[in-house]
Every structure is written in structure tokens, then in C-alpha cells.
Design an enzyme around this catalytic site. Structure first.
Site, PDB file in Angstrom:
ATOM      1  CE  LYS A  25       2.890  -2.232  -4.713  1.00 53.52           C
ATOM      2  NZ  LYS A  25       2.621  -2.037  -3.286  1.00 53.52           N
ATOM      3  CG  ASP A  33      -1.772  -1.262   1.288  1.00 59.24           C
ATOM      4  OD1 ASP A  33      -2.293  -1.680   0.245  1.00 59.24           O
ATOM      5  OD2 ASP A  33      -1.862  -1.846   2.382  1.00 59.24           O
ATOM      6  N   GLY A  56      -4.621  -3.796  -3.990  1.00 60.57           N
ATOM      7  CA  GLY A  56      -5.622  -2.763  -4.225  1.00 60.57           C
ATOM      8  C   GLY A  56      -4.916  -1.482  -4.614  1.00 60.57           C
ATOM      9  CG  HIS A  57      -2.509  -0.932  -7.545  1.00 61.57           C
ATOM     10  ND1 HIS A  57      -1.838  -1.450  -8.630  1.00 61.57           N
ATOM     11  CD2 HIS A  57      -1.825  -1.328  -6.467  1.00 61.57           C
ATOM     12  CE1 HIS A  57      -0.794  -2.137  -8.205  1.00 61.57           C
ATOM     13  NE2 HIS A  57      -0.767  -2.080  -6.900  1.00 61.57           N
ATOM     14  CD  GLN A  83       0.357  -8.691  -2.926  1.00 65.05           C
ATOM     15  OE1 GLN A  83       0.979  -9.276  -3.802  1.00 65.05           O
ATOM     16  NE2 GLN A  83      -0.923  -8.418  -3.059  1.00 65.05           N
TER      17      GLN A  83
END
Ligand code: IMP
Length: 431
Positions: A16, A13, A40-41, A224
């Protein structure tokens, strides 16, 4: 610039997605090389917010090819929902999207196995995203996984499903009928998935090496982070895939030299979701403030994240296991208003001063950080785009992070929007 890997340096998190989104227009192909929809982006572009889990952030850029590499695991149901969401946002990812035929499927049975194992761990639970990621990788290593290539041949696929359900069904205490029922249900789901996605499945390694051979730039998008990596992370509190930069080669089907440069992404502090030790964990009050200011809730699970001060021991470890060339520091603005900001420079472990990150989780839990304290800044930094417009204390802080990590910081981010970014110093990655 042949290939660039963008990877997380802490516990995930780090932002990225935003960095990839910034870089993507300069690239021909963007490849996700590991993980699944546990990632989750959140990408904010032109005021529009989109949360992506499996699809590379580059799907937002027409003209950039997005690839799901062989190192990924694909949940058919979640993937269809994500494709719908991207299309609802007015984008047509289909034409530019390629799924590796060697990527593995996540099925309902994987979630069941994961729930069972987490419940058996009791207090020592990993705190996974409960999306079946770990068991899907277990089945890959156990040579009983179902790959996207299997969707082309129903008999072959059903044979694999029957074996998978027989092995997993034993663990779960399923009757023979239940095993057959689960295999049938999985087959029906894969039929539905294949109807839409089969034309997008192919030899991703061939496409990526072809792009590189033609002189195109390829970006390898990590999911990750180093401390969640299956080999190098804070085991057992890790995910089940390769999240380090070298994983970009394995998870995409290219040689190591193709991953030319490595950009690490780190928050100006750090966060962690799930269980496991984090030496620089903040006090409750500071944690609550960072959660609120930084909107620190898991993009995949909605869980509030655990927040900690920037840990230079972790970053130096990340530098080693990733082979970092440059660093992007995100969420600097979240620290606005803190009167003092701390950075761990070493740990005290059982009476000794240590500078290397331990392998043993119990030892990590006993580490007490030795902090260096910095003055905070009063002026807000949100949306600042030039170094000279940052408060002096914020510049001092960035200079110190660069010195303590030994990695040149070439970008600082001051907000979720693409435009809220500051270029800093010479870079061989950023234009
Ligand atoms: P899994 O990947 O669902 O098996 O979860 C294993 C560990 O990795 C848990 O601590 C998760 O919270 C963590 N994790 C997995 N994906 C992410 C991510 O994208 N960001 C942060 N933590 C993650």
C-alpha cells in the site's frame, strides 16, 4: 474526486505504501486512519529506502499534508524515533503533519499486558507485533485510555494515568508502588513527547472536512488489511482496529460519503505474518523462493512471512467488506520464473464446495483450495512499465485475476521503485 481510500485486501503488506506514494502528489491531504506502528510501509524513491511505521507515506512529499487520524494509536517513543529518521533523510515533516487530538497513546503497560496475554494463549498465540497495539485499543474501548488531547493538561493526564495503571496493574500483579512508578515514568515520557509534538496536535476531523469543503482531494491510507480487520478479519487472528474502507470515515472523523472511491491493493500472491489459518499456504520450497525473491520479511518485526497463492475467495470477500472499486496488483515480478502459478477459485470444506470465506477459524483451517493453474512466464517482468511489454502469460494472469475477483485491475506493480508500475485500463483513481 473528493476522497479515495487505499486499503489492503489480504493479510497486510500488499504494498500500500508504494501505491499511496504514487498517488500522493495528486492529493492535498493524506490521512492514516487506523493502527499504529505495527504497520510497516517500505517506500523506495530515487533509490532511497525509508521504512515508515506510523507516519503516512505522504511525508515524503513536500506540499502534501499528512494526518494521523483519531482511529490511530500513537507510541510516543516510536513516533519520536520515526520523526528523527524522516528528518535525517532530509525531510521536514513537522510543518505539514497533524496528529488528531482524539488519537490514543500506547504506553509500556500495553506491551506488558500483551506479552502476558500472548504467553497465556500458548500454542494459540496471535503472533502479534508485540507493540502494545491491542491493549491500547482495549483501553480506548474501556474508556480509560490517554489521548493526545490529554497532553495539554498535566493534571488531567496524570489522573488518567493513575486510573489506567490501577486497572492494568491489578492484571499484571503490580504493587501500589509499582503502579505509581509506572504512572510517573509514563508521565515523563509523555512530557518529552509533548515538547516536540504538542504544536502538531489538533482537530484532524475539522482539518480534513475543511480540505474537502474547499474542493481538495483527500487520500485515506489504510493500514493492515481486510483479513486483519477487527470485525471482518479472520478473528481472533486479527489486529484490533478497523482496517476496512468504512474505517476511513470513523478513523478520520468524516461522513461515509467523503470516502468517495476505494482502491484495494493485493499482491500477485499473498503473505501473512503471525498465527492463524491461510488456505493457500505454499509448500516450503515455493515459500522459501517467494520469501527470497520478494524480500518477504515483516517491515516492523523482521519475521519471514508465510506465503500463499493468490486467493480469489479472499479477494471476493474483500471486495464485499471494503466495497472495492478498483484493484492494484503488486509484486508481479516476484512470480517470474515459476513454471506454474496457482489461484484458489473456491474451497472444499467438509466435502462441500464453498465460494464464501468462512467466519470460523477452525473451518478456515479445514478449507482446501480448488485451484486454477496458469502457465508461468520466462522473461523477467521487473521494472516493466507498459502492459504490451509484459510476457503474454503475465497478461493472461492479470486478466484472470480481474475476472475471478470481479474488480477492475488498474495498476500492476513490477518492482519496489515508484517507476516500476504499469497503468492498466480506465481508472477513476489513477491519473
Ligand atoms: P497486532 O496488530 O500487533 O496486534 O498483531 C495482530 C496480527 O496482525 C498479527 O498477526 C500481526 O502479524 C498482524 N499485523 C499487524 N500489523 C500488520 C502489518 O502491517 N502487516 C502484516 N501483518 C500485520
Amino acid at each position: 474526486m473528493p476522497g479515495v481510500a487505499v486499503v489492503g485486501t489480504q493479510w497486510g503488506d500488499e504494498g500500500k505504501g508504494k501505491v499511496v506514494d504514487l498517488l500522493a502528489p495528486g492529493f492535498h491531504t493524506v490521512v492514516r486512519f487506523g493502527g499504529g506502528h505495527n504497520a510497516g510501509h517500505t517506500v523506495v524513491a530515487d533509490g532511497r529506502k525509508l521504512v515508515l511505521h506510523l507516519l503516512p507515506s505522504a511525508v515524503l512529499h513536500p506540499g502534501v499534508r499528512s494526518v494521523i487520524g483519531n482511529g490511530c494509536v500513537v507510541d510516543p517513543e516510536a513516533c519520536l524515533a520515526e520523526l528523527d529518521e524522516v528528518e535525517a533523510a532530509g525531510l521536514d515533516p513537522g510543518a505539514r503533519l497533524l496528529f488528531s487530538e482524539r488519537a490514543h497513546c500506547i504506553l509500556d503497560v500495553h506491551r506488558e499486558v500483551e506479552a502476558l496475554e500472548e504467553s497465556l494463549r500458548g500454542k494459540g498465540e496471535i503472533g502479534t507485533t508485540r507493540r502494545g497495539i491491542g491493549p491500547a485499543y482495549e483501553d480506548k474501548a474501556g474508556r480509560r485510555g490517554v489521548r493526545l488531547a490529554d497532553l495539554r493538561d498535566r493534571d488531567q493526564r496524570d489522573g488518567r494515568l493513575a486510573h489506567l495503571m490501577a486497572v492494568r496493574g491489578r492484571l499484571l500483579g503490580w504493587s501500589r508502588e509499582r503502579q505509581c512508578e509506572e504512572a510517573r515514568a509514563a508521565g515523563a515520557l509523555l512530557d518529552r513527547f509533548a515538547e516536540r509534538v504538542l504544536p502538531l496536535i489538533g482537530d484532524a476531523s475539522l482539518a480534513i472536512t475543511g480540505a474537502l469543503a474547499a474542493g481538495h482531494a483527500v487520500l485515506f491510507e489504510g493500514a493492515q488489511a481486510a483479513l486483519l480487520d477487527i470485525d471482518h478479519g479472520s478473528y481472533p487472528f486479527v489486529t484490533s482496529s478497523s482496517a476496512v474502507a468504512a474505517g476511513a470515515a470513523v478513523g478520520s472523523g468524516v461522513g461515509p460519503a467523503a470516502v468517495g472511491r476505494v482502491l484495494g491493493v493485493a499482491k500477485a500472491y499473498q503473505t501473512r505474518v503471525g498465527g492463524g489459518p491461510m488456505p493457500t499456504e505454499m509448500t516450503e520450497a515455493d515459500n522459501a523462493r517467494v520469501v527470497r525473491r520478494g524480500n518477504e520479511y515483516g517491515a516492523s518485526t523482521g519475521r519471514p512471512r508465510r506465503c500463499g497463492w493468490f486467493d480469489a475467495v479472499v479477494l471476493r470477500y474483500s471486495r464485499r467488506v471494503h466495497g472495492l472499486d478498483e484493484l492494484a496488483i503488486t509484486k508481479l515480478d516476484v512470480l517470474d520464473g515459476f513454471s506454474r502459478i496457482r489461484v484458489a477459485v473456491r474451497y472444499r470444506l467438509d466435502g462441500e464446495s464453498v465460494s464464501e470465506f468462512p467466519a470460523d477459524p477452525e473451518a478456515i483451517g479445514r478449507c482446501r483450495p480448488e485451484y486454477r493453474t496458469f502457465s508461468g512466464w520466462r522473461r523477467p517482468t521487473g521494472g516493466v512499465t507498459r502492459m504490451e511489454d509484459l510476457p503474454r502469460e503475465a497478461r493472461v494472469y492479470l486478466d484472470a485475476l480481474e475476472e475471478l475477483t470481479g474488480v477492475p485491475i488498474t495498476l500492476a506493480s513490477t518492482g519496489p521503485d515508484r517507476l516500476a508500475s504499469i497503468r492498466r485500463g480506465p481508472s477513476r483513481i489513477f491519473p
